[in-house]
Design a protein around this motif. Structure first.
Motif, mmCIF file in Angstrom:
data_model
loop_
_atom_site.group_PDB
_atom_site.id
_atom_site.type_symbol
_atom_site.label_atom_id
_atom_site.label_comp_id
_atom_site.label_asym_id
_atom_site.label_seq_id
_atom_site.Cartn_x
_atom_site.Cartn_y
_atom_site.Cartn_z
ATOM 1 N N MET A 1 0.856 -1.182 0.000
ATOM 2 C CA MET A 1 0.000 0.000 0.000
ATOM 3 C C MET A 1 0.889 1.229 0.000
ATOM 4 N N ASP A 2 0.786 2.020 -1.045
ATOM 5 C CA ASP A 2 1.537 3.267 -1.112
ATOM 6 C C ASP A 2 0.752 4.377 -0.426
ATOM 7 N N ILE A 3 1.464 5.161 0.349
ATOM 8 C CA ILE A 3 0.882 6.309 1.042
ATOM 9 C C ILE A 3 1.716 7.516 0.675
ATOM 10 N N ARG A 4 1.032 8.591 0.313
ATOM 11 C CA ARG A 4 1.708 9.818 -0.106
ATOM 12 C C ARG A 4 0.789 11.001 0.171
ATOM 13 N N PRO A 5 1.321 12.225 0.068
ATOM 14 C CA PRO A 5 0.447 13.399 0.188
ATOM 15 C C PRO A 5 -0.515 13.449 -1.009
ATOM 16 N N PRO A 6 -1.695 13.983 -0.814
ATOM 17 C CA PRO A 6 -2.623 14.112 -1.945
ATOM 18 C C PRO A 6 -2.201 15.243 -2.876
ATOM 19 N N ARG A 7 -2.561 15.088 -4.118
ATOM 20 C CA ARG A 7 -2.376 16.170 -5.086
ATOM 21 C C ARG A 7 -3.589 17.096 -4.999
ATOM 22 N N VAL A 8 -3.407 18.349 -5.365
ATOM 23 C CA VAL A 8 -4.519 19.308 -5.332
ATOM 24 C C VAL A 8 -5.700 18.780 -6.142
ATOM 25 N N SER A 9 -5.419 18.213 -7.289
ATOM 26 C CA SER A 9 -6.487 17.710 -8.163
ATOM 27 C C SER A 9 -7.258 16.543 -7.543
ATOM 28 N N GLU A 10 -6.691 15.919 -6.503
ATOM 29 C CA GLU A 10 -7.338 14.769 -5.869
ATOM 30 C C GLU A 10 -8.221 15.147 -4.683
ATOM 31 N N LEU A 11 -8.202 16.387 -4.259
ATOM 32 C CA LEU A 11 -8.963 16.773 -3.076
ATOM 33 C C LEU A 11 -10.458 16.464 -3.205
ATOM 34 N N ALA A 65 -8.257 5.991 0.221
ATOM 35 C CA ALA A 65 -8.428 6.349 1.628
ATOM 36 C C ALA A 65 -7.587 7.586 1.912
ATOM 37 N N TYR A 66 -7.945 8.275 2.999
ATOM 38 C CA TYR A 66 -7.137 9.428 3.381
ATOM 39 C C TYR A 66 -7.179 9.626 4.882
ATOM 40 N N LEU A 67 -6.188 10.367 5.361
ATOM 41 C CA LEU A 67 -6.092 10.747 6.762
ATOM 42 C C LEU A 67 -5.599 12.181 6.814
ATOM 43 N N ILE A 68 -6.211 12.968 7.691
ATOM 44 C CA ILE A 68 -5.735 14.318 7.978
ATOM 45 C C ILE A 68 -5.548 14.432 9.482
ATOM 46 N N ALA A 69 -4.569 15.244 9.882
ATOM 47 C CA ALA A 69 -4.242 15.350 11.300
ATOM 48 C C ALA A 69 -3.901 16.786 11.669
ATOM 49 N N ASP A 70 -4.084 17.089 12.942
ATOM 50 C CA ASP A 70 -3.728 18.382 13.527
ATOM 51 C C ASP A 70 -2.746 18.152 14.663
ATOM 52 N N ARG A 71 -1.975 19.183 15.000
ATOM 53 C CA ARG A 71 -1.185 19.151 16.236
ATOM 54 C C ARG A 71 -2.090 19.680 17.341
ATOM 55 N N HIS A 84 -12.537 4.166 1.477
ATOM 56 C CA HIS A 84 -13.642 3.847 0.574
ATOM 57 C C HIS A 84 -14.093 2.414 0.841
ATOM 58 N N PRO A 85 -15.407 2.161 0.883
ATOM 59 C CA PRO A 85 -15.897 0.815 1.177
ATOM 60 C C PRO A 85 -15.313 -0.271 0.256
ATOM 61 N N GLY A 86 -14.985 0.078 -0.964
ATOM 62 C CA GLY A 86 -14.399 -0.893 -1.878
ATOM 63 C C GLY A 86 -12.992 -1.324 -1.492
ATOM 64 N N SER A 87 -12.374 -0.606 -0.575
ATOM 65 C CA SER A 87 -11.020 -0.939 -0.103
ATOM 66 C C SER A 87 -10.987 -1.242 1.392
ATOM 67 N N ALA A 88 -12.163 -1.313 2.006
ATOM 68 C CA ALA A 88 -12.240 -1.543 3.446
ATOM 69 C C ALA A 88 -11.840 -2.970 3.804
ATOM 70 N N ARG A 89 -11.470 -3.135 5.059
ATOM 71 C CA ARG A 89 -11.140 -4.443 5.646
ATOM 72 C C ARG A 89 -9.915 -5.081 4.995
ATOM 73 N N ARG A 90 -8.982 -4.221 4.585
ATOM 74 C CA ARG A 90 -7.732 -4.685 3.961
ATOM 75 C C ARG A 90 -6.507 -4.069 4.631
ATOM 76 N N GLY A 91 -6.710 -3.440 5.782
ATOM 77 C CA GLY A 91 -5.592 -2.847 6.497
ATOM 78 C C GLY A 91 -5.205 -1.459 6.023
ATOM 79 N N VAL A 92 -6.028 -0.851 5.171
ATOM 80 C CA VAL A 92 -5.695 0.462 4.622
ATOM 81 C C VAL A 92 -5.746 1.540 5.706
#
Length: 168
Positions: A1-11, A65-71, A84-92
């Motif tokens: 599973m690749d994790i990276r920052p989102p692109r503006v176009s993906e928001l 999937a995505y995650l956002i966080a605050d300090r 997304h439900p299509g990717s759920a229950r896979r450790g994402v």
């Protein structure tokens, strides 16, 4: 599973992921949560600019999937994590939480925190399996108290909610 920052176009995709993930709340009698609108694009863009947003992508490099966080009070607070439900229950979702934990450790943060529904199976029980523990009311930091007050003002206290912490 690749994790990276989102692109503006993906928001806008992040909003779609949250809407799709939220549909499960219809099934447990929480339609208000299912119908709650995701964060606005400008807010998501702020998280992206601040380096506090990540996406998990599929083999075609499309966010699932995505995650956002605050300090908050020196810790990293999970503001939102949606799969997304299509990717759920896979450790994402767990992979995103681990990515945030690594990020937080690299910045000497002592813990991750979050707020969630106490009785929704894919909320508090799930986070417990991911190493979080429920905080007693007297353990809440000023920042967590402020977050809970905003949630209550938004009507989320119609259902039991808890603050959770995972020490790093």
């Amino acid at each position: 599973m690749d994790i990276r920052p989102p692109r503006v176009s993906e928001l806008p995709l992040l909003q779609d992921i949250e809407r799709a993930a939220g549909q499960r709340f219809h099934d447990i009698g929480m339609p208000e949560i299912a119908e709650d609108e995701p964060l606005a694009l400008d807010e998501l863009a702020r998280y992206r600019r601040d380096g506090a947003a990540w996406v998990a992508v599929d083999a075609a490099d499309v966010p699932v999937a995505y995650l956002i966080a605050d300090r908050v009070d020196g810790n990293f607070h999970v503001e939102q994590v949606s799969v997304h439900p299509g990717s759920a229950r896979r450790g994402v979702g767990r992979a995103l939480l681990e990515h945030l934990a690594d990020h937080a450790r690299s910045r000497q943060a002592p813990a991750l925190t979050l707020t969630t529904f106490a009785d929704v199976p894919w909320n508090a029980a799930y986070y417990t399996r991911c190493g979080f523990r429920v905080l007693a009311e007297d353990m809440l930091t000023p920042g967590l108290r402020e977050i809970r007050a905003r949630e209550a003002a938004h009507g989320l206290d119609r259902w039991p909610r808890v603050c959770m912490r995972r020490d790093l």
